[in-house]
Design a protein around this motif. Structure first.
Motif, PDB file in Angstrom:
ATOM      1  N   ARG A 136       0.860  -1.191   0.000  1.00  0.00           N
ATOM      2  CA  ARG A 136       0.000   0.000   0.000  1.00  0.00           C
ATOM      3  C   ARG A 136       0.886   1.226   0.000  1.00  0.00           C
ATOM      4  O   ARG A 136       1.905   1.260   0.662  1.00  0.00           O
ATOM      5  CB  ARG A 136      -0.988  -0.058   1.158  1.00  0.00           C
ATOM      6  N   ASP A 137       0.456   2.183  -0.824  1.00  0.00           N
ATOM      7  CA  ASP A 137       1.182   3.434  -0.947  1.00  0.00           C
ATOM      8  C   ASP A 137       0.198   4.579  -0.776  1.00  0.00           C
ATOM      9  O   ASP A 137      -0.986   4.449  -1.101  1.00  0.00           O
ATOM     10  CB  ASP A 137       1.821   3.546  -2.345  1.00  0.00           C
ATOM     11  N   LYS A 138       0.713   5.693  -0.307  1.00  0.00           N
ATOM     12  CA  LYS A 138      -0.115   6.906  -0.256  1.00  0.00           C
ATOM     13  C   LYS A 138      -0.343   7.391  -1.675  1.00  0.00           C
ATOM     14  O   LYS A 138       0.564   7.360  -2.511  1.00  0.00           O
ATOM     15  CB  LYS A 138       0.570   8.006   0.563  1.00  0.00           C
ATOM     16  N   ASP A 139      -1.541   7.840  -1.950  1.00  0.00           N
ATOM     17  CA  ASP A 139      -1.861   8.411  -3.254  1.00  0.00           C
ATOM     18  C   ASP A 139      -1.131   9.747  -3.361  1.00  0.00           C
ATOM     19  O   ASP A 139      -1.335  10.632  -2.525  1.00  0.00           O
ATOM     20  CB  ASP A 139      -3.376   8.610  -3.368  1.00  0.00           C
ATOM     21  N   PRO A 140      -0.270   9.938  -4.367  1.00  0.00           N
ATOM     22  CA  PRO A 140       0.475  11.196  -4.470  1.00  0.00           C
ATOM     23  C   PRO A 140      -0.437  12.402  -4.696  1.00  0.00           C
ATOM     24  O   PRO A 140      -0.069  13.526  -4.365  1.00  0.00           O
ATOM     25  CB  PRO A 140       1.413  10.981  -5.657  1.00  0.00           C
ATOM     26  N   LYS A 141      -1.646  12.162  -5.223  1.00  0.00           N
ATOM     27  CA  LYS A 141      -2.587  13.255  -5.475  1.00  0.00           C
ATOM     28  C   LYS A 141      -3.433  13.583  -4.257  1.00  0.00           C
ATOM     29  O   LYS A 141      -3.972  14.670  -4.151  1.00  0.00           O
ATOM     30  CB  LYS A 141      -3.496  12.909  -6.648  1.00  0.00           C
ATOM     31  N   ASP A 142      -3.587  12.614  -3.358  1.00  0.00           N
ATOM     32  CA  ASP A 142      -4.412  12.808  -2.161  1.00  0.00           C
ATOM     33  C   ASP A 142      -3.834  11.925  -1.065  1.00  0.00           C
ATOM     34  O   ASP A 142      -4.110  10.721  -1.013  1.00  0.00           O
ATOM     35  CB  ASP A 142      -5.866  12.442  -2.457  1.00  0.00           C
ATOM     36  N   ARG A 143      -3.047  12.489  -0.184  1.00  0.00           N
ATOM     37  CA  ARG A 143      -2.316  11.729   0.834  1.00  0.00           C
ATOM     38  C   ARG A 143      -3.242  10.997   1.807  1.00  0.00           C
ATOM     39  O   ARG A 143      -2.806  10.132   2.547  1.00  0.00           O
ATOM     40  CB  ARG A 143      -1.378  12.657   1.618  1.00  0.00           C
ATOM     41  N   ARG A 144      -4.541  11.341   1.808  1.00  0.00           N
ATOM     42  CA  ARG A 144      -5.475  10.629   2.685  1.00  0.00           C
ATOM     43  C   ARG A 144      -5.871   9.274   2.109  1.00  0.00           C
ATOM     44  O   ARG A 144      -6.341   8.409   2.831  1.00  0.00           O
ATOM     45  CB  ARG A 144      -6.748  11.463   2.911  1.00  0.00           C
ATOM     46  N   ARG A 145      -5.671   9.112   0.791  1.00  0.00           N
ATOM     47  CA  ARG A 145      -6.061   7.872   0.134  1.00  0.00           C
ATOM     48  C   ARG A 145      -4.877   6.913   0.041  1.00  0.00           C
ATOM     49  O   ARG A 145      -3.727   7.340  -0.034  1.00  0.00           O
ATOM     50  CB  ARG A 145      -6.585   8.133  -1.283  1.00  0.00           C
ATOM     51  N   VAL A 146      -5.217   5.631   0.011  1.00  0.00           N
ATOM     52  CA  VAL A 146      -4.216   4.581  -0.118  1.00  0.00           C
ATOM     53  C   VAL A 146      -4.413   3.884  -1.457  1.00  0.00           C
ATOM     54  O   VAL A 146      -5.543   3.584  -1.842  1.00  0.00           O
ATOM     55  CB  VAL A 146      -4.371   3.553   1.035  1.00  0.00           C
ATOM     56  N   ILE A 147      -3.322   3.623  -2.152  1.00  0.00           N
ATOM     57  CA  ILE A 147      -3.367   2.845  -3.386  1.00  0.00           C
ATOM     58  C   ILE A 147      -2.778   1.472  -3.084  1.00  0.00           C
ATOM     59  O   ILE A 147      -1.686   1.361  -2.517  1.00  0.00           O
ATOM     60  CB  ILE A 147      -2.580   3.535  -4.519  1.00  0.00           C
ATOM     61  N   VAL A 148      -3.531   0.440  -3.448  1.00  0.00           N
ATOM     62  CA  VAL A 148      -3.107  -0.936  -3.219  1.00  0.00           C
ATOM     63  C   VAL A 148      -2.575  -1.482  -4.541  1.00  0.00           C
ATOM     64  O   VAL A 148      -3.270  -1.447  -5.555  1.00  0.00           O
ATOM     65  CB  VAL A 148      -4.276  -1.800  -2.708  1.00  0.00           C
ATOM     66  N   THR A 149      -1.346  -1.977  -4.508  1.00  0.00           N
ATOM     67  CA  THR A 149      -0.673  -2.450  -5.711  1.00  0.00           C
ATOM     68  C   THR A 149      -0.295  -3.910  -5.544  1.00  0.00           C
ATOM     69  O   THR A 149       0.336  -4.275  -4.539  1.00  0.00           O
ATOM     70  CB  THR A 149       0.604  -1.621  -5.979  1.00  0.00           C
ATOM     71  N   PRO A 150      -0.662  -4.758  -6.514  1.00  0.00           N
ATOM     72  CA  PRO A 150      -0.235  -6.164  -6.431  1.00  0.00           C
ATOM     73  C   PRO A 150       1.275  -6.251  -6.637  1.00  0.00           C
ATOM     74  O   PRO A 150       1.827  -5.548  -7.477  1.00  0.00           O
ATOM     75  CB  PRO A 150      -0.996  -6.848  -7.568  1.00  0.00           C
ATOM     76  N   LEU A 151       1.929  -7.091  -5.869  1.00  0.00           N
ATOM     77  CA  LEU A 151       3.369  -7.265  -6.009  1.00  0.00           C
ATOM     78  C   LEU A 151       3.673  -8.127  -7.238  1.00  0.00           C
ATOM     79  O   LEU A 151       2.838  -8.942  -7.649  1.00  0.00           O
ATOM     80  CB  LEU A 151       3.960  -7.880  -4.746  1.00  0.00           C
ATOM     81  N   PRO A 152       4.855  -7.949  -7.827  1.00  0.00           N
ATOM     82  CA  PRO A 152       5.178  -8.646  -9.074  1.00  0.00           C
ATOM     83  C   PRO A 152       5.068 -10.170  -8.991  1.00  0.00           C
ATOM     84  O   PRO A 152       4.751 -10.824  -9.961  1.00  0.00           O
ATOM     85  CB  PRO A 152       6.625  -8.229  -9.357  1.00  0.00           C
ATOM     86  N   ASN A 153       5.312 -10.753  -7.823  1.00  0.00           N
ATOM     87  CA  ASN A 153       5.282 -12.218  -7.695  1.00  0.00           C
ATOM     88  C   ASN A 153       3.863 -12.767  -7.536  1.00  0.00           C
ATOM     89  O   ASN A 153       3.672 -13.984  -7.507  1.00  0.00           O
ATOM     90  CB  ASN A 153       6.136 -12.652  -6.509  1.00  0.00           C
ATOM     91  N   LEU A 154       2.875 -11.909  -7.451  1.00  0.00           N
ATOM     92  CA  LEU A 154       1.508 -12.342  -7.161  1.00  0.00           C
ATOM     93  C   LEU A 154       0.973 -13.315  -8.206  1.00  0.00           C
ATOM     94  O   LEU A 154       0.476 -14.389  -7.864  1.00  0.00           O
ATOM     95  CB  LEU A 154       0.583 -11.124  -7.048  1.00  0.00           C
ATOM     96  N   GLU A 155       1.077 -12.949  -9.472  1.00  0.00           N
ATOM     97  CA  GLU A 155       0.530 -13.807 -10.523  1.00  0.00           C
ATOM     98  C   GLU A 155       1.215 -15.171 -10.527  1.00  0.00           C
ATOM     99  O   GLU A 155       0.559 -16.190 -10.726  1.00  0.00           O
ATOM    100  CB  GLU A 155       0.648 -13.128 -11.882  1.00  0.00           C
ATOM    101  N   ALA A 156       2.510 -15.208 -10.287  1.00  0.00           N
ATOM    102  CA  ALA A 156       3.241 -16.476 -10.275  1.00  0.00           C
ATOM    103  C   ALA A 156       2.773 -17.378  -9.139  1.00  0.00           C
ATOM    104  O   ALA A 156       2.833 -18.605  -9.246  1.00  0.00           O
ATOM    105  CB  ALA A 156       4.740 -16.221 -10.163  1.00  0.00           C
ATOM    106  N   GLN A 157       2.273 -16.783  -8.052  1.00  0.00           N
ATOM    107  CA  GLN A 157       1.786 -17.571  -6.925  1.00  0.00           C
ATOM    108  C   GLN A 157       0.345 -18.039  -7.139  1.00  0.00           C
ATOM    109  O   GLN A 157      -0.028 -19.103  -6.670  1.00  0.00           O
ATOM    110  CB  GLN A 157       1.858 -16.740  -5.640  1.00  0.00           C
TER     111      GLN A 157
END
Length: 160
Positions: free
Chosen positions: A86-107
């Motif tokens: 999870r990362d802070k949204d650079p446009k709105d620091r109150r929001r969180v952006i959830v990003t799948p990690l690169p190994n996710l699909e392989a798992q």
């Protein structure tokens, strides 16, 4: 039997077979979730992230029909399991952006590989036009199911 009676019987049969497919799909999803040591909701969220890419926590909650409070727990579990960050949204620091990690699909993908292969084999007995019809039906059915899920959840909340 008239063609209309035949159509009604066919629609009833379609309904039965869809219920059967959904039931078996739920059991399959649970088996995959068990292998990954996550809940089915967690797995659905992972699926959404794999298909659509990074999403805000709010989008992920809306996509899965849960509250933002519930999605926080999901994100915590998925982050602890090493599936997302999870990362802070650079446009709105109150929001969180959830990003799948690169190994996710392989798992995850290997767990679906057997079913995917079987479904490709099953599809070989249908022509292109028949497959287009099936795809069209499924595209129409998915949003209807999502709408009915939202209705059921809203009625449940109203009673509390």
């Amino acid at each position: 039997m008239s063609s209309e009676g035949g159509r009604e019987a066919l629609v009833r049969e379609l309904d039965r077979e869809l219920r059967n497919l959904v039931s078996r799909s739920v059991l399959f999803q649970q088996a995959v979730a068990d292998r990954l040591k996550v809940s089915v909701l967690d797995l659905n969220c992972l699926g959404a992230l794999v298909q659509r890419g990074p999403m805000t926590a709010g989008q992920l909650a809306e996509e899965n029909g849960v509250t933002t409070g519930a999605i926080t727990g999901v994100i915590d579990r998925l982050e602890n399991a090493g599936f997302v960050r999870r990362d802070k949204d650079p446009k709105d620091r109150r929001r969180v952006i959830v990003t799948p990690l690169p190994n996710l699909e392989a798992q995850i993908f290997p767990l679906f590989e057997g079913l995917a292969t079987s479904l490709v084999q099953l599809s070989e007995k249908y022509g292109e036009e028949e497959l287009r019809t099936v795809v069209d039906f499924m595209r129409g059915a998915a949003p209807l199911t999502q709408e009915e899920t939202a209705k059921l959840r809203s009625v449940g909340r109203a009673r509390k």
